[in-house]
Design a protein around this motif. Structure first.
Motif, PDB file in Angstrom:
ATOM      1  N   GLY A 273       0.802  -1.217   0.000  1.00 30.27           N
ATOM      2  CA  GLY A 273       0.000   0.000   0.000  1.00 30.27           C
ATOM      3  C   GLY A 273       0.837   1.270   0.000  1.00 30.27           C
ATOM      4  N   TYR A 274       0.326   2.299  -0.648  1.00 30.62           N
ATOM      5  CA  TYR A 274       0.964   3.603  -0.721  1.00 30.62           C
ATOM      6  C   TYR A 274      -0.104   4.644  -0.411  1.00 30.62           C
TER       7      TYR A 274
ATOM      8  N   ARG B 204      -7.911  14.756   2.155  1.00 31.88           N
ATOM      9  CA  ARG B 204      -8.290  13.338   2.146  1.00 31.88           C
ATOM     10  C   ARG B 204      -7.055  12.486   1.899  1.00 31.88           C
ATOM     11  N   PHE B 205      -7.097  11.287   2.452  1.00 31.60           N
ATOM     12  CA  PHE B 205      -6.043  10.306   2.232  1.00 31.60           C
ATOM     13  C   PHE B 205      -6.519   9.292   1.205  1.00 31.60           C
ATOM     14  N   TYR B 206      -5.628   8.916   0.301  1.00 30.14           N
ATOM     15  CA  TYR B 206      -5.927   7.921  -0.726  1.00 30.14           C
ATOM     16  C   TYR B 206      -4.901   6.802  -0.608  1.00 30.14           C
ATOM     17  N   LEU B 207      -5.372   5.594  -0.524  1.00 27.86           N
ATOM     18  CA  LEU B 207      -4.511   4.419  -0.391  1.00 27.86           C
ATOM     19  C   LEU B 207      -4.544   3.636  -1.696  1.00 27.86           C
ATOM     20  N   PHE B 208      -3.380   3.441  -2.288  1.00 27.70           N
ATOM     21  CA  PHE B 208      -3.249   2.661  -3.520  1.00 27.70           C
ATOM     22  C   PHE B 208      -2.435   1.415  -3.206  1.00 27.70           C
ATOM     23  N   GLY B 209      -2.673   0.339  -3.921  1.00 24.30           N
ATOM     24  CA  GLY B 209      -1.874  -0.858  -3.727  1.00 24.30           C
ATOM     25  C   GLY B 209      -2.052  -1.848  -4.856  1.00 24.30           C
ATOM     26  N   MET B 210      -1.095  -2.760  -4.935  1.00 24.70           N
ATOM     27  CA  MET B 210      -1.186  -3.861  -5.893  1.00 24.70           C
ATOM     28  C   MET B 210      -2.383  -4.710  -5.487  1.00 24.70           C
TER      29      MET B 210
ATOM     30  N   ILE C 164      -7.343   0.730 -11.760  1.00 26.17           N
ATOM     31  CA  ILE C 164      -6.588   0.417 -12.978  1.00 26.17           C
ATOM     32  C   ILE C 164      -6.555  -1.093 -13.116  1.00 26.17           C
ATOM     33  N   GLU C 165      -6.866  -1.585 -14.312  1.00 23.53           N
ATOM     34  CA  GLU C 165      -6.711  -2.999 -14.634  1.00 23.53           C
ATOM     35  C   GLU C 165      -5.748  -3.072 -15.807  1.00 23.53           C
ATOM     36  N   ALA C 166      -4.588  -3.676 -15.581  1.00 20.98           N
ATOM     37  CA  ALA C 166      -3.509  -3.672 -16.558  1.00 20.98           C
ATOM     38  C   ALA C 166      -3.355  -5.037 -17.230  1.00 20.98           C
ATOM     39  N   PRO C 167      -2.793  -5.084 -18.446  1.00 18.07           N
ATOM     40  CA  PRO C 167      -2.523  -6.357 -19.122  1.00 18.07           C
ATOM     41  C   PRO C 167      -1.211  -6.994 -18.653  1.00 18.07           C
ATOM     42  N   PHE C 168      -0.576  -6.396 -17.635  1.00 17.43           N
ATOM     43  CA  PHE C 168       0.692  -6.872 -17.093  1.00 17.43           C
ATOM     44  C   PHE C 168       0.636  -6.722 -15.577  1.00 17.43           C
ATOM     45  N   GLU C 169       1.574  -7.329 -14.881  1.00 16.39           N
ATOM     46  CA  GLU C 169       1.608  -7.196 -13.427  1.00 16.39           C
ATOM     47  C   GLU C 169       2.133  -5.822 -13.030  1.00 16.39           C
ATOM     48  N   VAL C 170       1.558  -5.266 -11.977  1.00 14.91           N
ATOM     49  CA  VAL C 170       1.894  -3.933 -11.485  1.00 14.91           C
ATOM     50  C   VAL C 170       2.591  -4.086 -10.137  1.00 14.91           C
ATOM     51  N   TRP C 171       3.736  -3.398  -9.964  1.00 12.09           N
ATOM     52  CA  TRP C 171       4.515  -3.534  -8.730  1.00 12.09           C
ATOM     53  C   TRP C 171       4.978  -2.168  -8.220  1.00 12.09           C
ATOM     54  N   ALA C 172       5.156  -2.086  -6.911  1.00 15.31           N
ATOM     55  CA  ALA C 172       5.856  -0.992  -6.224  1.00 15.31           C
ATOM     56  C   ALA C 172       5.460   0.391  -6.738  1.00 15.31           C
ATOM     57  N   MET C 173       4.238   0.790  -6.475  1.00 16.96           N
ATOM     58  CA  MET C 173       3.758   2.050  -7.016  1.00 16.96           C
ATOM     59  C   MET C 173       3.902   3.201  -6.043  1.00 16.96           C
ATOM     60  N   SER C 174       3.868   4.401  -6.607  1.00 18.40           N
ATOM     61  CA  SER C 174       3.787   5.630  -5.827  1.00 18.40           C
ATOM     62  C   SER C 174       3.058   6.660  -6.689  1.00 18.40           C
ATOM     63  N   VAL C 175       2.468   7.658  -6.038  1.00 16.16           N
ATOM     64  CA  VAL C 175       1.699   8.686  -6.731  1.00 16.16           C
ATOM     65  C   VAL C 175       2.338  10.036  -6.449  1.00 16.16           C
ATOM     66  N   TYR C 176       2.438  10.851  -7.480  1.00 15.09           N
ATOM     67  CA  TYR C 176       3.003  12.188  -7.356  1.00 15.09           C
ATOM     68  C   TYR C 176       2.038  13.198  -7.958  1.00 15.09           C
ATOM     69  N   ARG C 177       2.038  14.389  -7.398  1.00 15.69           N
ATOM     70  CA  ARG C 177       1.267  15.477  -7.984  1.00 15.69           C
ATOM     71  C   ARG C 177       2.244  16.462  -8.601  1.00 15.69           C
ATOM     72  N   ILE C 178       2.017  16.770  -9.872  1.00 12.22           N
ATOM     73  CA  ILE C 178       2.833  17.730 -10.590  1.00 12.22           C
ATOM     74  C   ILE C 178       1.874  18.766 -11.156  1.00 12.22           C
ATOM     75  N   GLY C 179       1.787  19.919 -10.512  1.00 13.44           N
ATOM     76  CA  GLY C 179       0.803  20.923 -10.896  1.00 13.44           C
ATOM     77  C   GLY C 179      -0.601  20.388 -10.649  1.00 13.44           C
TER      78      GLY C 179
END
Length: 87
Positions: free
Chosen positions: A13-14, A21-27, A58-73
Motif C-alpha cells: 500500500g501507498y 483526504r487520504f488515498y490508499l493505492f496498492g497492488m 486500474i486494470e492492466a494487461p501486465f503485473e503492477v509492482w511498487a507504485m507511488s503517486v506524485y502530484r505535478i501541478g
C-alpha cells in the motif's frame, strides 16, 4: 492503520494525501489465493486511519509492482514497475 479490501488480495500500500483526504493505492489481485497483481486498488479516508473501499481503479494487461503517486501541478502521476511472467 490496518486495512484489507473486502475481496481479493492487496499488497504494498501507498498512501497519498490531497486536499484534506487520504488515498490508499496498492497492488491488487481479484483472487485472494493468487499473486497475479494486474490491478491497482484504491481506498479513501478522511482521518488516515479508517479507509473505505473505492475498488480497482486500474486494470492492466501486465503485473503492477511498487507504485507511488506524485502530484505535478494539476496532474497526478502513478509510477510503478511491471513485468510479464516468466520475468
Amino acid at each position: 492503520m490496518f486495512y484489507r479490501p473486502r475481496t481479493g488480495r492487496f499488497k504494498d500500500g501507498y498512501v497519498f494525501w490531497n486536499e484534506g483526504r487520504f488515498y490508499l493505492f496498492g497492488m491488487y489481485s481479484h483472487d485472494a489465493d493468487s499473486e497475479d497483481y494486474r490491478n491497482v486498488w484504491m481506498a479513501e479516508s478522511e482521518d488516515g486511519v479508517h479507509f473505505s473501499d473505492v475498488g480497482p481503479v486500474i486494470e492492466a494487461p501486465f503485473e503492477v509492482w511498487a507504485m507511488s503517486v506524485y502530484r505535478i501541478g494539476d496532474t497526478f502521476v502513478l509510477n510503478h514497475g511491471s513485468f510479464t511472467r516468466p520475468g
